[in-house]
Scaffold this active site. Sequence first.
Site, PDB file in Angstrom:
ATOM      1  N   GLU A  47      31.543  34.258  47.105  1.00  0.00           N
ATOM      2  CA  GLU A  47      32.378  35.156  46.207  1.00  0.00           C
ATOM      3  C   GLU A  47      31.867  35.862  45.183  1.00  0.00           C
ATOM      4  O   GLU A  47      31.250  34.968  43.645  1.00  0.00           O
ATOM      5  CB  GLU A  47      33.464  34.060  46.179  1.00  0.00           C
ATOM      6  N   ARG A  51      34.788  40.517  37.783  1.00  0.00           N
ATOM      7  CA  ARG A  51      34.463  40.777  36.567  1.00  0.00           C
ATOM      8  C   ARG A  51      33.398  41.045  35.865  1.00  0.00           C
ATOM      9  O   ARG A  51      33.548  41.282  34.482  1.00  0.00           O
ATOM     10  CB  ARG A  51      34.563  38.898  36.423  1.00  0.00           C
ATOM     11  N   THR A  75      38.905  37.056  42.224  1.00  0.00           N
ATOM     12  CA  THR A  75      39.730  37.848  40.902  1.00  0.00           C
ATOM     13  C   THR A  75      39.694  39.116  41.532  1.00  0.00           C
ATOM     14  O   THR A  75      40.254  40.465  41.507  1.00  0.00           O
ATOM     15  CB  THR A  75      38.527  38.278  40.195  1.00  0.00           C
ATOM     16  N   LYS A 135      43.801  29.283  47.698  1.00  0.00           N
ATOM     17  CA  LYS A 135      42.740  28.781  47.510  1.00  0.00           C
ATOM     18  C   LYS A 135      44.113  27.638  45.823  1.00  0.00           C
ATOM     19  O   LYS A 135      44.702  28.041  45.292  1.00  0.00           O
ATOM     20  CB  LYS A 135      42.770  29.490  45.704  1.00  0.00           C
TER      21      LYS A 135
END
Length: 212
Positions: A47, A51, A75, A135
């Site tokens: 993943e 960011r 994110t 998640k």
Amino acid sequence: MAHERGRLSPLEILHTGPVLPVVVLRNAEHAVPLAKALLAGGIRVLEITLRSGAALEAIRRICSEVPEIIVGAGTVLTPDDLRSVAQAGGKFAISPGLTPCLFAAAHDGPIPLIPGVATPSELMLAQERGFTELKFFPAEAAGGVAMLKALHGPFPRITFCPTGGISQDNCKNYLTLPNVACVGGSWIALPELIEKGEWSGITKLAAKAAER
Ligand code: 3PG
């Protein structure tokens, strides 16, 4: 390879291996050697978090140059993020939380979304929209193993990827739970190793994490 069959289900993604490395990449040049280092350690999924400005380019490069690994994005906060990840070739998207807009975009979207939850009410909202692979974030701060055990009773059909505060030392505590498919964490693709190009160090951490 699993991802060559086309769109993967969230469950297939979460069952790719016991650990999903969470990566912050500042430089897209690091993407391919990092993916190869993880693969060499036996990890077949990663993943890349959105960011950094390099994230989407990193996803593009991994997709085209290391197709053996399944690359997705973390994110993912907005429908635009979701679209950008899909356009870059990302195979899945993970968000730290959930919003109605993100749900709507994911419903008809080209790649699966694994939304983040931390409470029973958030879980019920996700379940109501048909999301059953979630998640659990931030795992340690939100109650950790005890919380996941407690959630299994009322929500036996939910499968989790706990992330946040998990390390090589405590990952097994999570992986033995019946409602956990894998754990996520940043302890494998360490920024200091990436910056120095210490790929063999990352392969060693990956190999340890990939052990069942
Ligand atoms: C994140 O999104 O940053 C992940 O939850 C990783 O958390 P960690 O750094 O505690 O592994």
